[in-house]
Design a protein around this motif. Structure first.
Motif, PDB file in Angstrom:
ATOM      1  N   TRP A  85      -8.153  19.981 -15.014  1.00 56.63           N
ATOM      2  CA  TRP A  85      -8.043  19.020 -13.398  1.00 56.63           C
ATOM      3  C   TRP A  85      -8.184  20.084 -12.669  1.00 56.63           C
ATOM      4  O   TRP A  85      -8.438  19.760 -11.557  1.00 56.63           O
ATOM      5  CB  TRP A  85      -7.107  18.298 -13.425  1.00 56.63           C
ATOM      6  N   ILE A  86      -8.394  21.640 -12.987  1.00 53.13           N
ATOM      7  CA  ILE A  86      -8.595  22.226 -12.114  1.00 53.13           C
ATOM      8  C   ILE A  86      -9.619  22.461 -10.999  1.00 53.13           C
ATOM      9  O   ILE A  86      -9.197  22.283  -9.343  1.00 53.13           O
ATOM     10  CB  ILE A  86      -8.533  24.058 -12.144  1.00 53.13           C
ATOM     11  N   ARG A  87     -10.751  21.797 -11.295  1.00 52.69           N
ATOM     12  CA  ARG A  87     -12.140  21.672 -10.484  1.00 52.69           C
ATOM     13  C   ARG A  87     -11.758  20.333  -8.884  1.00 52.69           C
ATOM     14  O   ARG A  87     -11.688  20.408  -8.051  1.00 52.69           O
ATOM     15  CB  ARG A  87     -12.930  20.918 -10.693  1.00 52.69           C
TER      16      ARG A  87
ATOM     17  N   TYR B  33     -16.668  25.721  -8.796  1.00 47.82           N
ATOM     18  CA  TYR B  33     -16.558  25.633 -10.516  1.00 47.82           C
ATOM     19  C   TYR B  33     -18.152  24.932 -11.080  1.00 47.82           C
ATOM     20  O   TYR B  33     -17.925  25.649 -11.816  1.00 47.82           O
ATOM     21  CB  TYR B  33     -15.308  24.934  -9.918  1.00 47.82           C
ATOM     22  N   ASP B  34     -18.690  24.627 -10.292  1.00 47.01           N
ATOM     23  CA  ASP B  34     -19.658  23.863 -11.089  1.00 47.01           C
ATOM     24  C   ASP B  34     -20.708  25.537 -11.444  1.00 47.01           C
ATOM     25  O   ASP B  34     -21.666  24.646 -12.084  1.00 47.01           O
ATOM     26  CB  ASP B  34     -20.719  23.114 -10.532  1.00 47.01           C
TER      27      ASP B  34
ATOM     28  N   PHE C  22     -12.311  15.190 -30.415  1.00 46.44           N
ATOM     29  CA  PHE C  22     -13.171  16.308 -30.039  1.00 46.44           C
ATOM     30  C   PHE C  22     -13.751  16.501 -27.994  1.00 46.44           C
ATOM     31  O   PHE C  22     -14.974  15.534 -28.312  1.00 46.44           O
ATOM     32  CB  PHE C  22     -14.031  17.416 -30.089  1.00 46.44           C
ATOM     33  N   THR C  23     -13.289  16.899 -26.981  1.00 45.18           N
ATOM     34  CA  THR C  23     -14.331  16.951 -25.958  1.00 45.18           C
ATOM     35  C   THR C  23     -15.344  17.640 -25.791  1.00 45.18           C
ATOM     36  O   THR C  23     -15.643  18.426 -25.374  1.00 45.18           O
ATOM     37  CB  THR C  23     -12.977  17.234 -25.047  1.00 45.18           C
ATOM     38  N   THR C  24     -16.704  16.356 -25.736  1.00 41.31           N
ATOM     39  CA  THR C  24     -18.011  16.505 -25.765  1.00 41.31           C
ATOM     40  C   THR C  24     -18.039  16.717 -24.664  1.00 41.31           C
ATOM     41  O   THR C  24     -19.470  17.624 -23.925  1.00 41.31           O
ATOM     42  CB  THR C  24     -18.757  15.061 -26.286  1.00 41.31           C
ATOM     43  N   LYS C  25     -17.686  15.912 -23.579  1.00 36.85           N
ATOM     44  CA  LYS C  25     -17.693  15.944 -21.926  1.00 36.85           C
ATOM     45  C   LYS C  25     -16.360  15.537 -21.484  1.00 36.85           C
ATOM     46  O   LYS C  25     -16.033  14.843 -21.270  1.00 36.85           O
ATOM     47  CB  LYS C  25     -18.992  15.189 -21.399  1.00 36.85           C
ATOM     48  N   HIS C  26     -15.533  16.633 -20.481  1.00 36.52           N
ATOM     49  CA  HIS C  26     -14.693  16.221 -20.045  1.00 36.52           C
ATOM     50  C   HIS C  26     -14.904  15.890 -18.948  1.00 36.52           C
ATOM     51  O   HIS C  26     -15.832  15.297 -17.893  1.00 36.52           O
ATOM     52  CB  HIS C  26     -13.569  16.761 -19.268  1.00 36.52           C
ATOM     53  N   HIS C  27     -13.651  15.557 -17.610  1.00 34.93           N
ATOM     54  CA  HIS C  27     -15.010  14.977 -16.094  1.00 34.93           C
ATOM     55  C   HIS C  27     -15.678  15.719 -15.123  1.00 34.93           C
ATOM     56  O   HIS C  27     -16.158  15.551 -14.519  1.00 34.93           O
ATOM     57  CB  HIS C  27     -12.856  14.724 -15.502  1.00 34.93           C
ATOM     58  N   ASP C  28     -15.315  17.016 -15.726  1.00 35.59           N
ATOM     59  CA  ASP C  28     -16.032  17.612 -15.071  1.00 35.59           C
ATOM     60  C   ASP C  28     -17.996  17.361 -14.998  1.00 35.59           C
ATOM     61  O   ASP C  28     -18.111  18.489 -14.541  1.00 35.59           O
ATOM     62  CB  ASP C  28     -15.918  19.284 -15.139  1.00 35.59           C
ATOM     63  N   GLY C  29     -18.275  17.086 -16.213  1.00 35.43           N
ATOM     64  CA  GLY C  29     -19.593  16.626 -16.263  1.00 35.43           C
ATOM     65  C   GLY C  29     -20.105  17.835 -17.565  1.00 35.43           C
ATOM     66  O   GLY C  29     -21.308  17.484 -17.850  1.00 35.43           O
ATOM     67  N   PHE C  30     -19.333  18.287 -17.130  1.00 34.59           N
ATOM     68  CA  PHE C  30     -19.770  19.953 -18.603  1.00 34.59           C
ATOM     69  C   PHE C  30     -20.291  19.631 -19.666  1.00 34.59           C
ATOM     70  O   PHE C  30     -19.362  19.126 -21.188  1.00 34.59           O
ATOM     71  CB  PHE C  30     -19.391  21.588 -18.792  1.00 34.59           C
ATOM     72  N   CYS C  31     -21.565  19.457 -20.466  1.00 34.82           N
ATOM     73  CA  CYS C  31     -21.896  18.560 -21.962  1.00 34.82           C
ATOM     74  C   CYS C  31     -22.129  19.896 -23.067  1.00 34.82           C
ATOM     75  O   CYS C  31     -22.241  20.529 -22.496  1.00 34.82           O
ATOM     76  CB  CYS C  31     -23.065  18.048 -21.665  1.00 34.82           C
ATOM     77  N   LEU C  32     -21.468  20.231 -24.018  1.00 36.97           N
ATOM     78  CA  LEU C  32     -20.825  21.066 -24.688  1.00 36.97           C
ATOM     79  C   LEU C  32     -21.561  20.970 -25.478  1.00 36.97           C
ATOM     80  O   LEU C  32     -22.226  21.492 -27.231  1.00 36.97           O
ATOM     81  CB  LEU C  32     -18.690  21.410 -25.707  1.00 36.97           C
TER      82      LEU C  32
END
Ligand code: JFZ
Length: 442
Positions: free
Chosen positions: A58-60, A70-71, A101-111
């Motif tokens: 949640w650091i963002r 951050y982005d 597995f986190t494909t995309k967390h709250h920051d929106g970055f897609c793996l």
């Protein structure tokens, strides 16, 4: 009191548990792994040398961090030590039967290289599809994969917390299309995945989308028959989440057991559920500092047994570092749990609530579809006598140590349906399992 049922357009679509093979398998997993990995692993809970007090992922949201800085972390994302096969081996060695597995967390970055945003791994120095590598590696180890997906997306210009203006509504219509596109994309790109684990669905903007979310869930289930979706995806038309306005579970299992375990069997109301757990108090993404109490292997084994004894799965979180490697503390815990599982897994996999009264020494589990009972013992009393209270009309035919079947016990009957099982040794450094072969009395 009997509560009156109201007619719902977008409430639960089922009363009671699913009985198909995919869900039966899920129910039998017992132990799983969660992985939180994304850009937040790079700062690892600190920014410019200052510790962030919240959860590292949640650091963002921390005031001290410019969002644009951050982005831009995607330009630094180059996990040179990332090895999906090594992760999957660690999971298998621990005894995990599934991974979320986190494909995309709250920051929106897609793996994964999503077609619907530029904010993906494709536009990082790493470039390659991380989700594919993870799915393939875990598939190869025979570990089922569930994809974590945050609907809330801090990076997307059309994300809204609430819909207050016409502009908000217009933007959010675009966001809904984007969300649907990404979900269909994930299910299409990775057809072997068994389910979706939703998060970031609590804001008013999304809670108001009962009809849309209901349709989308139906569409996803049609696309992937057997797909497993928990109770954290959609709300009903009255904004009720997890349980609809009639109190019926929404989705296939209760997803509300986050860092907490039901105190007693009544608390699960006969539903499927899983408990997701962090090693420190509340850190999912990598946090280099890892302050406070760090759970031990024995604590985590106990939580696993406790969950299974009440019909749930236990899912332990891992937060790999920015370079992709798993920290040594987590490897050590996985090894400790795995060493225990190698000897005692019979009491965990394909087991369910045994129907026995809970006793202070530990937890009863039962092999589904059999009369085999397991006593997972954590607290040996000073008397070294373990109390057993059987359900009515139960005969204990045989009792022995799972780790050494030669070590048999003769239960002492104290009164009807109540027994003492006298242990020979009182000192134990590890939890152990006693098997009860039982039968129904005529
Ligand atoms: C969410 C995320 O915000 C968090 O970063 C992590 O991914 C975790 C697994 O899920 O946090 C939650 C979600 C739901 C509850 C609590 C924390 N809840 O229902 O109590």
């Amino acid at each position: 009191a009997v509560k009156e049922q109201i007619t719902l357009l977008h409430g639960s679509h089922r009363v009671g548990k699913r009985s198909d093979a995919a869900m039966e398998k899920w129910r039998g997993y017992g132990l799983g792994q969660f992985i939180h990995w994304g850009l937040y692993a790079i700062p690892g809970g600190a920014w410019n040398g200052k510790q962030y007090n919240g959860a590292a992922e949640w650091i963002r949201s921390w005031n001290g961090i410019p969002k644009s800085t951050y982005d831009s972390l995607n330009y630094s994302f180059n996990p040179t030590a990332f090895d999906a096969k090594a992760w999957a081996k660690t999971a298998r060695q621990m005894g995990a039967k599934y991974v979320t597995f986190t494909t995309k967390h709250h920051d929106g970055f897609c793996l994964w290289p999503s077609k619907y945003t530029k904010y993906t791994v494709k536009n990082s120095p790493y470039k390659k599809d991380i989700v594919k590598a993870v799915v393939d590696a875990y598939d190869q180890e025979g570990i089922d994969v569930i994809l974590y997906f945050s609907v809330m997306d801090w990076n997307h210009p059309d994300w809204r917390y609430d819909l207050k203006t016409k502009e908000d509504s217009i933007a959010f219509e675009r966001f809904k299309k984007f969300t649907r596109n990404q979900l269909i994309e994930l299910l299409t790109n990775y057809p072997t995945v068994k389910g979706l684990w939703f998060d970031g669905t609590w804001d008013k903007s999304w809670v108001k989308q009962a009809a849309f979310a209901d349709e989308l869930e139906t569409e996803m289930r049609k696309l992937r028959p057997g797909l497993i979706i928990g109770s954290r995806f959609r709300a009903d038309e009255n904004g009720k989440r997890h349980f609809d306005s009639n109190g019926v579970l929404m989705g296939d299992y209760e997803q509300g057991w986050e860092r907490k375990i039901p105190a007693k069997i009544e608390d699960v109301h006969g539903n499927d559920w899983d408990c997701v757990m962090t090693v420190p108090e509340n850190q999912w993404g990598y946090n280099a500092a890892w302050n406070g109490h760090i759970k031990t292997g024995n604590e985590l084994i106990e939580m696993t047994a406790r969950c299974v004894s009440m019909g749930g799965n236990f899912v332990l979180n891992f937060g790999p570092k920015g370079d992709g490697s798993i920290r040594q503390e987590e490897i050590k815990l996985a090894t400790e749990i795995g060493d225990w599982m190698k000897i005692n897994q019979e009491a965990i996999y394909n087991c369910e609530y045994a129907g026995y009264e809970k006793q202070d020494w530990g937890y009863f589990t039962k092999k589904s579809g059999t009369d085999k009972i397991y006593m997972v013992v954590f607290n040996v009393p000073v008397s070294a006598a373990l109390r057993i209270k059987t359900p009515p009309k139960t005969i204990i035919k045989k009792a022995y140590l799972l780790a050494d079947t030669q070590e048999v016990f003769s239960p002492e009957e104290i009164s009807g349906d109540e027994y003492f099982l006298h242990l020979k040794k009182r000192e134990q450094s590890k939890p152990f399992v006693i098997v009860l072969e039982t039968a129904k009395a005529e």
